[in-house]
Design a protein around this motif. Structure first.
Motif, PDB file in Angstrom:
ATOM      1  N   THR A   9       0.897  -1.159   0.224  1.00  0.00           N
ATOM      2  CA  THR A   9      -0.019   0.089  -0.061  1.00  0.00           C
ATOM      3  C   THR A   9       0.777   1.338   0.089  1.00  0.00           C
ATOM      4  O   THR A   9       1.765   1.329   0.619  1.00  0.00           O
ATOM      5  N   THR A  11       2.114   4.756  -2.641  1.00  0.00           N
ATOM      6  CA  THR A  11       2.330   5.220  -4.063  1.00  0.00           C
ATOM      7  C   THR A  11       3.491   4.619  -4.684  1.00  0.00           C
ATOM      8  O   THR A  11       4.823   4.886  -3.953  1.00  0.00           O
ATOM      9  N   TRP A  12       3.586   4.272  -5.839  1.00  0.00           N
ATOM     10  CA  TRP A  12       4.775   3.839  -6.521  1.00  0.00           C
ATOM     11  C   TRP A  12       4.834   4.343  -7.906  1.00  0.00           C
ATOM     12  O   TRP A  12       3.929   4.674  -8.586  1.00  0.00           O
ATOM     13  N   THR A  13       6.147   4.703  -8.389  1.00  0.00           N
ATOM     14  CA  THR A  13       6.178   5.707  -9.528  1.00  0.00           C
ATOM     15  C   THR A  13       7.780   5.094 -10.188  1.00  0.00           C
ATOM     16  O   THR A  13       8.627   4.717  -9.543  1.00  0.00           O
ATOM     17  N   THR A  20       2.332   5.857 -12.362  1.00  0.00           N
ATOM     18  CA  THR A  20       2.196   5.890 -10.973  1.00  0.00           C
ATOM     19  C   THR A  20       1.050   5.054 -10.491  1.00  0.00           C
ATOM     20  O   THR A  20      -0.104   5.160 -11.050  1.00  0.00           O
ATOM     21  N   GLN A  22      -1.211   3.632  -7.356  1.00  0.00           N
ATOM     22  CA  GLN A  22      -1.548   3.839  -5.933  1.00  0.00           C
ATOM     23  C   GLN A  22      -2.125   2.844  -5.314  1.00  0.00           C
ATOM     24  O   GLN A  22      -3.250   2.445  -5.889  1.00  0.00           O
ATOM     25  N   LYS A 121       8.517   2.713  -4.306  1.00  0.00           N
ATOM     26  CA  LYS A 121       7.714   3.311  -3.333  1.00  0.00           C
ATOM     27  C   LYS A 121       8.123   4.525  -2.977  1.00  0.00           C
ATOM     28  O   LYS A 121       9.119   4.778  -2.594  1.00  0.00           O
ATOM     29  N   GLU A 124       6.494   7.677   2.658  1.00  0.00           N
ATOM     30  CA  GLU A 124       5.406   8.273   3.294  1.00  0.00           C
ATOM     31  C   GLU A 124       5.744   9.417   4.153  1.00  0.00           C
ATOM     32  O   GLU A 124       6.878   9.387   4.766  1.00  0.00           O
TER      33      GLU A 124
END
Length: 139
Positions: A9, A11-13, A20, A22, A121, A124
């Motif tokens: 869980t 956000t990956w880019t 991207t 999410q 990722k 956060e």
């Protein structure tokens, strides 16, 4: 490579910011990718890809971990709400590079993700383990 829900869980880019993904804990997903048509996305859902046996695999919305994920992106809805139609699917594979999880969207088992194509990722906010190290100021 097995990955848990808390590791997936977020956000990956990719390096260029062209893709991207999410992943929300409630299995909602959002996708921003240059290859999506104007009537596709950005919202969708995700499930873990789990193995039943050595040769059999399936998706499972209740699984707490998996060997990858499946992301189904919905067509954009105009007008009154109705049934959602899936217009695109992504199948991110999970790997580890330098001790960190990375995702790869290459579907061809004979091909590999280049470093620029790997999704990482995003840190956060408030998570010091993902923070960029700061160097002391020079005097």
């Amino acid at each position: 490579m097995l990955i848990g829900e808390s590791d997936l869980t977020g956000t990956w880019t990719d390096r260029a910011g062209d893709v991207t993904l999410q992943f929300a804990p409630d299995h909602r997903a959002a996708v921003a990718a240059g290859g999506l048509g104007a009537s596709c996305g950005p919202e969708g859902i995700w499930w873990f890809h789990v193995r039943d046996s050595g040769t059999s695999a399936r998706t499972d919305s209740r699984a707490a971990e998996g060997y990858g994920a499946v992301v189904a992106v919905y067509s954009s809805v105009t007008g009154p709400p109705g049934p959602s139609t899936v217009c695109e699917r992504f199948y991110p594979s999970v790997f580890r590079v330098d001790g960190a999880y990375v995702l790869c969207l290459v579907d061809d088992p004979d091909s590999f993700c280049s470093d620029g194509g790997l999704l990482r990722k995003a840190p956060e906010s408030g998570d010091p383990s993902n923070a960029v190290p700061r160097h002391p100021a020079r005097r």
